[in-house]
Design an enzyme around this catalytic site. Structure first.
Site, PDB file in Angstrom:
ATOM      1  N   CYS A   8      13.703  45.755  33.865  1.00 48.63           N
ATOM      2  CA  CYS A   8      12.411  46.399  34.042  1.00 48.63           C
ATOM      3  C   CYS A   8      12.292  46.973  35.438  1.00 48.63           C
ATOM      4  O   CYS A   8      13.259  47.048  36.174  1.00 48.63           O
ATOM      5  CB  CYS A   8      11.302  45.390  33.810  1.00 48.63           C
ATOM      6  SG  CYS A   8      11.509  44.463  32.287  1.00 48.63           S
ATOM      7  N   GLY A  34      11.798  51.180  32.123  1.00 50.91           N
ATOM      8  CA  GLY A  34      11.143  50.499  31.021  1.00 50.91           C
ATOM      9  C   GLY A  34      10.082  51.349  30.370  1.00 50.91           C
ATOM     10  O   GLY A  34       9.173  51.818  31.048  1.00 50.91           O
ATOM     11  N   ASN A 108      11.751  41.576  36.946  1.00 49.34           N
ATOM     12  CA  ASN A 108      12.880  42.380  36.452  1.00 49.34           C
ATOM     13  C   ASN A 108      14.119  41.505  36.469  1.00 49.34           C
ATOM     14  O   ASN A 108      14.493  41.007  37.525  1.00 49.34           O
ATOM     15  CB  ASN A 108      13.073  43.614  37.349  1.00 49.34           C
ATOM     16  CG  ASN A 108      14.367  44.376  37.084  1.00 49.34           C
ATOM     17  OD1 ASN A 108      14.861  45.067  37.958  1.00 49.34           O
ATOM     18  ND2 ASN A 108      14.925  44.264  35.897  1.00 49.34           N
ATOM     19  N   GLY A 109      14.745  41.336  35.302  1.00 49.89           N
ATOM     20  CA  GLY A 109      15.967  40.531  35.239  1.00 49.89           C
ATOM     21  C   GLY A 109      15.910  39.554  34.086  1.00 49.89           C
ATOM     22  O   GLY A 109      15.002  39.620  33.258  1.00 49.89           O
ATOM     23  N   TYR A 250      24.376  53.959  35.422  1.00 52.20           N
ATOM     24  CA  TYR A 250      23.484  54.458  34.393  1.00 52.20           C
ATOM     25  C   TYR A 250      21.995  54.246  34.688  1.00 52.20           C
ATOM     26  O   TYR A 250      21.182  55.137  34.487  1.00 52.20           O
ATOM     27  CB  TYR A 250      23.798  53.806  33.038  1.00 52.20           C
ATOM     28  CG  TYR A 250      22.729  54.074  31.999  1.00 52.20           C
ATOM     29  CD1 TYR A 250      22.659  55.316  31.370  1.00 52.20           C
ATOM     30  CD2 TYR A 250      21.768  53.110  31.689  1.00 52.20           C
ATOM     31  CE1 TYR A 250      21.659  55.586  30.451  1.00 52.20           C
ATOM     32  CE2 TYR A 250      20.763  53.382  30.767  1.00 52.20           C
ATOM     33  CZ  TYR A 250      20.709  54.611  30.150  1.00 52.20           C
ATOM     34  OH  TYR A 250      19.724  54.882  29.262  1.00 52.20           O
TER      35      TYR A 250
END
Ligand code: 5GP
Ligand code: MG
Length: 461
Positions: A8, A34, A108-109, A250
């Site tokens: 995220c 996200g 995030n993670g 990416y």
């Protein structure tokens, strides 16, 4: 490992001004991290107000939904699309009470010991509203705040309990904190403007706030920001670094700089190294838009082969990667991309993409190119074959979805219908990043995990 996966984006701001417009703007810039849900929390002087829901930033956070929501401290979140757990209850920030006041957290993670922690705390009588590791983080911090009566000590103790990947934006009353896990899997950086300090997943957000980039949050570091100062609490125990290489290849925006490396430059380096490692006798180099663009530019620069655009991407079609059915994914690729016939016909073409996961995208695109009259289609890939799942926050979860676990490069070439296929080597990738291999997480391509994961090979054994 169960539980929702989320790669995220997070942001936290403290300012002399209302932070809501800056939170909105930052979240818009990190929207690519996200698209499932978005949300923000602000401290309005008395309480934490949270607005969040499933949907894109502009839909969830607009003038109507944010009417009356104002404050000088706030955090925000965008949540990655995954196939499961789409319930709005999983939207973030997530709030819990503490003995010092309300706490809001954006994460995030992926916490790799989530199930063990969940079992442990359920046995102690805790209950959970969501199946999310972020709720676990919030509750452990809250527990620790009761114990220490101090937020920093509480976060430090929480860090000791958590395994895996996390970049966090945390707010307790009007106080805003940023935390990065000791390995530094996911990015987090600090910026400032006149009157504000900011922590955010990607530096691209700082550009759009007119903010100055201060530095990355160090792995294992906790920072507390207020409108004037940035206070650092360095890590108490040092772990080996394990920056996720896929962020550069990416996931992140090309205009972001993470851990000292500009994403665009890294991608271009990847293309240059690919051209050196795997040259081809072709007429044109083309990107798979948009993810392969910078890689293709690098390839063209070194090979001397002209760069052309061979596909038009419809920017209003999204989410081909996460569709559950293969036929739906293939259909979506052809809805998203149209070939530009005049550049393709009778040409020997080399296309560059960032990665192959299932092979869906390329199989479909090569068919289109051949149907549009391409004489030959050669493929170069900016990421070594993806063979192992990610437990640290990228939505690549099981080995059976990777074409490269069961197919050799030659078999993949045949399967996707290419005239030649080459991936960048791991060595080439490390060179492109310019970060020592031991400071990177390469688990998805070398099958060696930087933290202990049950059933997987530990890198340091
Ligand atoms: P494939 O079509 O081989 O399954 O997936 C490769 C394509 O999906 C590439 O064009 C790449 O840009 C994109 N991709 C790779 N990883 C991810 C991811 O984690 N999420 C999304 N949405 N796309 C991805
Ligand atoms: Mg792509």
């Amino acid at each position: 490992m169960a539980g929702p996966k989320h790669s995220c984006g997070v942001v936290g701001i403290r300012s002399v001004y209302n932070v809501v417009p800056s939170l909105q703007r930052s979240l818009l810039v990190i929207q690519h991290r996200g698209q499932e849900s978005a949300g923000l929390s602000v401290w309005n002087g008395e309480e934490i107000l949270t607005v969040k829901n499933n949907g894109l930033v502009n839909v969830v956070l607009n003038d109507t939904t944010l009417a009356g929501v104002e404050g000088r401290s706030g955090i925000g979140h965008v949540r990655y699309s995954t196939t499961g757990s789409k319930a709005p209850v999983n939207a973030q920030p997530l709030n819990v009470g503490t003995t010092l006041g309300p706490l809001s957290v954006a994460h995030n993670g992926d916490i790799t010991n989530f199930q063990e922690l969940k079992k442990k705390y359920m046995e102690q009588g805790w209950s959970f509203l969501t199946d999310s590791d972020s709720e676990m983080i919030a509750k452990i911090i809250s527990k620790n705040i009761s114990q220490f009566n101090d937020v920093i000590m509480a976060i430090k103790d929480t860090v000791k309990e958590l395994d895996g990947a996390y970049s966090l934006a945390i707010m307790v009353n009007d106080h805003v904190y940023g935390v990065r896990d000791p390995y530094g899997f996911r990015p987090l950086c600090i910026g400032r403007t006149e009157g504000s300090n900011i922590i955010v997943s990607e530096s691209a957000a700082l550009i759009s706030l007119g903010a100055e980039f201060v530095r990355d949050v160090e792995p294992g570091e906790i920072v507390e920001i207020d409108e004037k100062s940035i206070i650092s609490y360095p890590p108490e125990t040092k772990k080996p670094r394990a920056h996720c290489m896929f962020e550069w290849i990416y996931f992140a925006r090309p205009d972001s700089v993470m851990d000292g490396r500009c994403v665009y430059d890294v991608r271009k380096n990847v293309g240059k190294i690919l051209a050196r490692e795997s040259p081809a006798d072709v007429d044109l180099v083309m990107p798979v838009p948009d993810s392969g663009r910078a890689h293709a530019i690098g390839y063209a620069m070194v090979s001397g082969v002209p760069y052309e655009e061979g596909f038009m991407k419809n920017r209003f079609v999204d989410r081909t990667f996460i569709l559950p059915e293969q036929s739906a994914r293939e259909n979506a690729v052809s809805m998203k991309m149209n070939p530009i016939s005049s550049t393709i016909k009778d040409k020997r073409i080399l296309i560059v993409d960032d990665s192959i996961v299932r092979g869906t995208t390329l199989m479909k695109l090569i068919k289109m190119l051949k149907a549009a009259g391409a004489k030959e289609v050669h493929v170069r890939i900016g990421c070594p074959p993806v063979i192992a799942p990610c437990y640290y926050g990228v939505d690549m979860k099981s080995r059976d979805q990777f074409i490269a676990t069961t197919h050799s490069v030659e078999e993949i070439r045949k399967e996707i219908g290419a005239d030649s296929l080459a991936y960048i080597s791991i060595k080439g990738l490390v060179e492109a990043l310019g970060i020592p291999e031991e400071d990177l997480c390469l688990a998805c391509v070398n099958n060696l995990y930087p933290t202990r994961i049950e059933g997987e090979k530990y890198r340091y054994d």
